[in-house]
Design a protein around this motif. Structure first.
Motif, short mmCIF file in Angstrom:
data_model
loop_
_atom_site.label_atom_id
_atom_site.label_comp_id
_atom_site.label_asym_id
_atom_site.label_seq_id
_atom_site.Cartn_x
_atom_site.Cartn_y
_atom_site.Cartn_z
N LEU A 137 -100.34 -32.02 -15.82
CA LEU A 137 -99.52 -33.02 -16.50
C LEU A 137 -100.39 -34.09 -17.14
O LEU A 137 -100.12 -34.54 -18.27
CB LEU A 137 -98.54 -33.65 -15.53
CG LEU A 137 -97.61 -34.72 -16.12
CD1 LEU A 137 -96.76 -34.14 -17.25
CD2 LEU A 137 -96.72 -35.33 -15.03
N ALA A 138 -101.45 -34.51 -16.44
CA ALA A 138 -102.35 -35.51 -17.01
C ALA A 138 -103.06 -34.96 -18.24
O ALA A 138 -103.19 -35.66 -19.26
CB ALA A 138 -103.37 -35.94 -15.96
N GLN A 139 -103.50 -33.72 -18.18
CA GLN A 139 -104.15 -33.11 -19.33
C GLN A 139 -103.16 -32.91 -20.48
O GLN A 139 -103.50 -33.06 -21.65
CB GLN A 139 -104.77 -31.78 -18.93
CG GLN A 139 -105.95 -31.91 -17.99
CD GLN A 139 -107.08 -30.97 -18.35
OE1 GLN A 139 -106.86 -29.87 -18.82
NE2 GLN A 139 -108.31 -31.41 -18.13
N LEU A 140 -101.91 -32.58 -20.14
CA LEU A 140 -100.90 -32.37 -21.17
C LEU A 140 -100.60 -33.67 -21.90
O LEU A 140 -100.43 -33.68 -23.13
CB LEU A 140 -99.64 -31.80 -20.54
CG LEU A 140 -98.58 -31.25 -21.49
CD1 LEU A 140 -99.08 -29.99 -22.16
CD2 LEU A 140 -97.28 -30.96 -20.75
N ALA A 141 -100.53 -34.78 -21.16
CA ALA A 141 -100.25 -36.07 -21.79
C ALA A 141 -101.39 -36.52 -22.69
O ALA A 141 -101.17 -36.93 -23.84
CB ALA A 141 -99.97 -37.12 -20.70
N HIS A 142 -102.62 -36.44 -22.19
CA HIS A 142 -103.77 -36.82 -23.01
C HIS A 142 -103.99 -35.81 -24.14
O HIS A 142 -104.45 -36.19 -25.24
CB HIS A 142 -105.02 -36.93 -22.14
CG HIS A 142 -105.05 -38.15 -21.28
ND1 HIS A 142 -104.37 -38.25 -20.08
CD2 HIS A 142 -105.67 -39.35 -21.45
CE1 HIS A 142 -104.58 -39.43 -19.55
NE2 HIS A 142 -105.35 -40.12 -20.35
N GLY A 143 -103.68 -34.54 -23.88
CA GLY A 143 -103.80 -33.54 -24.93
C GLY A 143 -102.80 -33.76 -26.05
O GLY A 143 -103.09 -33.49 -27.22
N ALA A 144 -101.60 -34.25 -25.69
CA ALA A 144 -100.61 -34.58 -26.72
C ALA A 144 -101.14 -35.67 -27.64
O ALA A 144 -100.98 -35.60 -28.87
CB ALA A 144 -99.31 -35.01 -26.06
N ARG A 145 -101.77 -36.67 -27.05
CA ARG A 145 -102.34 -37.75 -27.86
C ARG A 145 -103.44 -37.22 -28.77
O ARG A 145 -103.50 -37.55 -29.96
CB ARG A 145 -102.88 -38.85 -26.96
CG ARG A 145 -103.49 -40.02 -27.70
CD ARG A 145 -103.93 -41.11 -26.74
NE ARG A 145 -102.80 -41.74 -26.06
CZ ARG A 145 -102.93 -42.73 -25.18
NH1 ARG A 145 -104.14 -43.19 -24.86
NH2 ARG A 145 -101.86 -43.28 -24.62
N GLY A 146 -104.31 -36.36 -28.24
CA GLY A 146 -105.38 -35.81 -29.05
C GLY A 146 -104.87 -34.93 -30.17
O GLY A 146 -105.34 -35.02 -31.32
N SER A 147 -103.89 -34.08 -29.89
CA SER A 147 -103.35 -33.20 -30.93
C SER A 147 -102.64 -33.99 -32.01
O SER A 147 -102.75 -33.68 -33.21
CB SER A 147 -102.39 -32.18 -30.30
OG SER A 147 -103.07 -31.27 -29.47
N LEU A 148 -101.91 -35.04 -31.63
CA LEU A 148 -101.22 -35.85 -32.63
C LEU A 148 -102.21 -36.62 -33.50
O LEU A 148 -101.98 -36.80 -34.70
CB LEU A 148 -100.26 -36.82 -31.95
CG LEU A 148 -99.01 -36.19 -31.33
CD1 LEU A 148 -98.11 -37.28 -30.74
CD2 LEU A 148 -98.24 -35.37 -32.33
N ILE A 149 -103.31 -37.07 -32.90
CA ILE A 149 -104.34 -37.75 -33.70
C ILE A 149 -104.89 -36.80 -34.75
O ILE A 149 -105.03 -37.15 -35.94
CB ILE A 149 -105.46 -38.29 -32.79
CG1 ILE A 149 -104.96 -39.48 -31.98
CG2 ILE A 149 -106.68 -38.68 -33.62
CD1 ILE A 149 -105.97 -40.00 -30.98
N VAL A 150 -105.20 -35.58 -34.33
CA VAL A 150 -105.71 -34.59 -35.28
C VAL A 150 -104.69 -34.32 -36.38
O VAL A 150 -105.02 -34.30 -37.58
CB VAL A 150 -106.08 -33.28 -34.56
CG1 VAL A 150 -106.41 -32.18 -35.56
CG2 VAL A 150 -107.27 -33.50 -33.63
N GLY A 151 -103.43 -34.11 -35.98
CA GLY A 151 -102.41 -33.80 -36.97
C GLY A 151 -102.17 -34.92 -37.96
O GLY A 151 -102.09 -34.69 -39.18
N LEU A 152 -102.06 -36.16 -37.47
CA LEU A 152 -101.75 -37.28 -38.35
C LEU A 152 -102.93 -37.62 -39.27
O LEU A 152 -102.74 -37.88 -40.46
CB LEU A 152 -101.36 -38.50 -37.52
CG LEU A 152 -100.05 -38.38 -36.74
CD1 LEU A 152 -99.82 -39.61 -35.87
CD2 LEU A 152 -98.88 -38.18 -37.70
N VAL A 153 -104.14 -37.61 -38.71
CA VAL A 153 -105.31 -37.95 -39.54
C VAL A 153 -105.54 -36.88 -40.60
O VAL A 153 -105.78 -37.20 -41.78
CB VAL A 153 -106.56 -38.12 -38.65
CG1 VAL A 153 -107.81 -38.27 -39.50
CG2 VAL A 153 -106.40 -39.33 -37.74
#
Length: 307
Positions: A65-81
């Motif tokens: 769950l911790a990896q999923l939450a931080h992974g969501a932030r990382g994936s969204l950063i990649v997608g938005l940038v």
């Protein structure tokens, strides 16, 4: 009303898409503050979901769950940038080229056609191979500069169409600057199309990062949904039947892509006149019609019987 003609219609798919998208974005923003360190390996390995670890643990004892939450932030950063970079390049090589015309249009269109001919994924792989240290931002930059050409072609054709409109020609005759005409007269008419292209670019970038991570060319030292799937594959999660390790990131990628696609479909009804007409026709058909009495036919006169 005139000010709402650029807004998508409120429909079931728009509401569902917004709920999914906003929910996952809030999860990526808020959840990392309420989970343990995603690199903490003091937990037991391959623990199934429980009250202590809602999504279990990985082979190295990381909380999923911790990896999923931080992974969501990382994936969204990649997608938005990546999407922001792609949209900016699309504006330059699409709208500006379509409005300018002449040799400027030919030069920018030539660059766009070259980028269209070059296969995107192999180009990204070649660039990533020669970069030994790949941060999250660098991967987003690579995906952004290689994923703008298709949007530029669409925006160029729309800009060429808007260039001949009466209000644009009136601004040119009045001596308005090119920048003001692009920002005030042309760009507002392309906002629905830009929004649709931006959402598509976000989905494309998240999927592209997951693909790069799976073949070992993703960001180094960062956690994304793609790196989680890669770690699960390398850690033999499937053979260990640790479904809680690889199913959640893959499911979130699919659900987030579906949410953005639903929103994109709603925006497409504004961009595409044919879809807008069909939607409005469907609304009229579903609207209750006022009850009107059926016409009464006059009774036929009976033939008189004579004795």
């Amino acid at each position: 009303m005139a000010e709402t003609r650029f807004l998508p219609r409120r429909s079931a798919k728009l509401v569902a898409g917004l709920v999914i998208t906003v929910g996952i974005v809030l999860f990526a923003v808020v959840a990392p503050f309420f989970v343990q360190d995603p690199r903490f390996s003091g937990n037991d390995a391959f623990l199934p979901p429980s009250a202590d670890h809602l999504l279990g643990t990985t082979k190295l004892g990381y909380d999923v769950l911790a990896q999923l939450a931080h992974g969501a932030r990382g994936s969204l950063i990649v997608g938005l940038v990546a999407a922001a970079i792609a949209i900016v390049l699309s504006l330059i090589f699409g709208i500006f080229a379509g409005y300018a015309g002449g040799w400027t249009d030919e030069l920018l269109t030539m660059v766009t056609n070259i980028m269209l001919v070059i296969p995107g994924l192999p180009l990204v792989m070649v660039i990533a191979v020669y970069l030994q240290s790949r941060s999250l931002w660098l991967v987003a930059f690579i995906l952004g500069i290689t994923g703008w050409a298709g949007s530029a072609v669409v925006l160029r054709s729309q800009a060429r169409s808007l260039r001949s409109r009466d209000y644009v020609e009136a601004s040119q005759v009045a001596g308005e600057r090119t920048v003001r005409i692009l920002l005030v007269e042309i760009l507002p008419n392309l906002l629905p199309l830009l929004a649709a292209q931006f959402l598509f670019a976000v989905v494309f970038a998240i999927l592209g990062e997951a693909g790069l991570s799976f073949i070992g060319l993703g960001p180094n030292g960062s956690i994304t949904w793609g790196t989680m799937i890669t770690d699960a594959y390398g850690g033999n999660a499937m053979s260990a039947e640790a479904w809680w390790w690889f199913v959640p990131p893959g499911l979130l990628i699919a659900v987030f892509g579906a949410g953005l696609s639903l929103v994109n479909f709603s925006i497409d009804e504004v961009v595409n006149p044919k879809l807008r007409v069909l939607a409005e026709t469907g609304d009229r058909r579903r609207a209750p019609e006022a009850a009107t009495p059926a016409p009464v036919e006059p009774a036929e006169p009976k033939a008189e019987v004579t004795a």
